[in-house]
Design a protein around this motif. Structure first.
Motif, PDB file in Angstrom:
ATOM      1  N   UNK A 163       0.830  -1.201   0.000  1.00 13.75           N
ATOM      2  CA  UNK A 163       0.000   0.000   0.000  1.00 13.75           C
ATOM      3  C   UNK A 163       0.867   1.254   0.000  1.00 13.75           C
ATOM      4  N   UNK A 164       0.503   2.189  -0.878  1.00 14.60           N
ATOM      5  CA  UNK A 164       1.252   3.427  -1.004  1.00 14.60           C
ATOM      6  C   UNK A 164       2.301   3.394  -2.102  1.00 14.60           C
ATOM      7  N   UNK A 165       2.562   2.212  -2.677  1.00  8.71           N
ATOM      8  CA  UNK A 165       3.565   2.107  -3.745  1.00  8.71           C
ATOM      9  C   UNK A 165       3.062   2.779  -5.021  1.00  8.71           C
ATOM     10  N   UNK A 166       3.948   3.409  -5.726  1.00  6.81           N
ATOM     11  CA  UNK A 166       3.623   4.066  -7.000  1.00  6.81           C
ATOM     12  C   UNK A 166       3.811   3.063  -8.130  1.00  6.81           C
ATOM     13  N   UNK A 167       2.828   2.975  -9.022  1.00  6.11           N
ATOM     14  CA  UNK A 167       2.859   2.038 -10.141  1.00  6.11           C
ATOM     15  C   UNK A 167       2.543   2.809 -11.415  1.00  6.11           C
ATOM     16  N   UNK A 168       3.366   2.636 -12.442  1.00  2.29           N
ATOM     17  CA  UNK A 168       3.159   3.316 -13.721  1.00  2.29           C
ATOM     18  C   UNK A 168       2.261   2.494 -14.634  1.00  2.29           C
ATOM     19  N   UNK A 169       1.589   3.187 -15.550  1.00  2.00           N
ATOM     20  CA  UNK A 169       0.758   2.496 -16.538  1.00  2.00           C
ATOM     21  C   UNK A 169       0.578   3.399 -17.757  1.00  2.00           C
ATOM     22  N   UNK A 170       0.143   2.788 -18.841  1.00  2.00           N
ATOM     23  CA  UNK A 170      -0.150   3.520 -20.070  1.00  2.00           C
ATOM     24  C   UNK A 170      -1.519   3.109 -20.588  1.00  2.00           C
ATOM     25  N   UNK A 171      -2.127   4.008 -21.386  1.00  2.00           N
ATOM     26  CA  UNK A 171      -3.414   3.710 -21.995  1.00  2.00           C
ATOM     27  C   UNK A 171      -3.288   3.897 -23.500  1.00  2.00           C
ATOM     28  N   UNK A 172      -4.017   3.104 -24.281  1.00  2.00           N
ATOM     29  CA  UNK A 172      -3.923   3.219 -25.749  1.00  2.00           C
ATOM     30  C   UNK A 172      -4.289   4.595 -26.273  1.00  2.00           C
ATOM     31  N   UNK A 173      -5.158   5.326 -25.560  1.00  2.00           N
ATOM     32  CA  UNK A 173      -5.587   6.638 -26.047  1.00  2.00           C
ATOM     33  C   UNK A 173      -4.451   7.658 -26.035  1.00  2.00           C
ATOM     34  N   UNK A 174      -3.473   7.473 -25.130  1.00  2.00           N
ATOM     35  CA  UNK A 174      -2.338   8.400 -25.019  1.00  2.00           C
ATOM     36  C   UNK A 174      -1.048   7.590 -24.955  1.00  2.00           C
ATOM     37  N   UNK A 175      -0.623   6.996 -26.065  1.00  2.00           N
ATOM     38  CA  UNK A 175       0.554   6.117 -26.021  1.00  2.00           C
ATOM     39  C   UNK A 175       1.844   6.833 -25.659  1.00  2.00           C
ATOM     40  N   UNK A 176       1.879   8.151 -25.820  1.00  2.00           N
ATOM     41  CA  UNK A 176       3.121   8.892 -25.535  1.00  2.00           C
ATOM     42  C   UNK A 176       3.227   9.268 -24.058  1.00  2.00           C
ATOM     43  N   UNK A 177       2.165   9.107 -23.295  1.00  2.00           N
ATOM     44  CA  UNK A 177       2.171   9.528 -21.892  1.00  2.00           C
ATOM     45  C   UNK A 177       2.288   8.326 -20.952  1.00  2.00           C
ATOM     46  N   UNK A 178       2.960   8.541 -19.846  1.00  2.00           N
ATOM     47  CA  UNK A 178       3.033   7.538 -18.780  1.00  2.00           C
ATOM     48  C   UNK A 178       2.331   8.103 -17.555  1.00  2.00           C
TER      49      UNK A 178
END
Length: 365
Positions: free
Chosen positions: A227-242
């Motif tokens: 709990x509290x850990x930061x996790x990155x992800x991406x979405x197909x709508x904005x492939x250039x953003x994390x």
């Protein structure tokens, strides 16, 4: 015939020389900590979501919002009309006035009876002026009227409560937003009859400024839940953003069908670029209790029967079965009967038979 044998022998010697050339390059098995993540699918859900219903029966007078409208908590959404409710309130208020009139009348009767009882009690001080029985009856009359006054007071309070309840119901003709959010569906129009009996959904509202990202984490990766850990992800709508979310809560149990644990991440969505129903690709961290072993990718031989590396054991080839794990550049993680520092063939093939001599030396020697 002799010429053919000589050619065959020469070809064999060339092949053996090639194998020996390959085996002459040995490299050590390297142990190092693994900092890795795996791609897991997730799904966005609104942090809050509600289907708006009508608590009281009435006709839709106005719909003040539409799909896509951003609303604030307490903002009017729908106005209903119910003319019969005003009549019910007027009737309830009339009963309050009647109950108040009866209460005042009972209090007046009580005051008169108390005055009479007081005069009789004073007159009874003179012997023979008033019969003792009349004094007792006067006191009993006072007690009875006091009970009547209490009853009339309770009736008046009950009538006032009925008026308050009717007015509370009237307030439900004005339907307001329960929280800040966005209207995602509008399912009613002016003139429609709504209420507990018909039970149609008027509007759907979702909170989008903050989202829940639900990730189905496989059993072998649940050890990384913190709990509290930061996790990155991406979405197909904005492939250039994390994007990033924070691990907030988990189910603490596995789904028996998928052997996964639902874990929720809280995601800030102030610019409303993300939306419920999106399926992001989540970089889930993988925690390992100890450093992993790595060898060059070319050291791993895969056949139809097994996957192995060729280890130097006293100068002879030894096949060691392994399982491949994460890749790290030109290196690959291996799991098997190996230890850090073991010498393996850099470019191994299944032609290096188990037990055959390895004439080469370790790299760097």
């Amino acid at each position: 015939m002799k010429r053919i044998n000589i050619l065959t022998l020469a070809s064999l010697l060339v092949s053996m020389a090639a194998v020996w050339a390959q085996t002459s390059d040995l490299v050590p098995v390297v142990a190092k900590p693994v900092s890795q993540s795996v791609e897991l699918p997730g799904e966005f859900q609104p942090f809050l979501s509600v289907a708006v219903h009508a608590k009281v029966r009435g006709y839709v007078e106005k719909v003040l919002v539409d799909r896509g409208s951003f609303v604030k908590q307490g903002q009017p959404l729908v106005e209903l009309s119910a003319p019969e409710m005003k009549a019910q309130i007027a009737e309830a208020e009339s009963k309050v006035q009647s109950a108040e009139s009866e209460r005042l009348q009972a209090e007046a009767q009580l005051a008169a009876a108390e005055s009479t009882a007081e005069r009789m009690a004073k007159a009874a001080e003179t012997p023979g002026a008033v019969a003792g029985n009349e004094v007792v009856l006067a006191k009993k009359q006072v007690d009875a009227l006091k009970a009547l006054v209490r009853a009339k007071q309770q009736a008046s309070q009950a009538a006032a409560s009925a008026v308050s309840a009717q007015k509370d119901l009237e307030s439900y003709l004005r339907i307001a937003a329960p929280f800040d959010g966005v209207v995602t569906e509008r399912l009613v129009h002016p003139g429609a009859l709504v209420g507990p009996g018909s039970d149609p959904v008027l509007l759907s509202i979702q909170q989008l400024a903050r989202l829940r990202l639900v990730v189905a984490v496989p059993e072998q990766y649940t050890g990384a839940i913190s709990n509290g850990a930061r996790v990155d992800f991406k979405v197909p709508a904005f492939p250039e953003r994390t994007f990033a979310g924070t691990v907030a809560r988990s189910a603490h149990m596995l789904d028996s069908a998928t052997r996964t644990m639902p874990v929720e991440l809280d995601v800030a969505n102030g610019d409303a670029s993300l939306a419920p129903g999106m399926y992001p690709s989540v970089k889930w961290p993988v925690r390992r209790p100890k450093p992993s072993l790595f060898v060059p990718k070319t050291s791993v031989v895969t056949t139809t029967e097994r996957t192995f590396v060729v280890r130097s054991n006293g100068g002879r080839a030894e096949w060691v079965d392994v399982k491949k794990g994460a890749a790290d550049g030109d290196m690959v993680e291996v799991m098997g009967r190996l230890q850090a520092g073991d010498q393996v063939v850099r470019r191994a093939t299944d032609e290096m038979r188990d037990g055959t001599p390895l004439p080469g030396r370790a790299a760097g020697k």
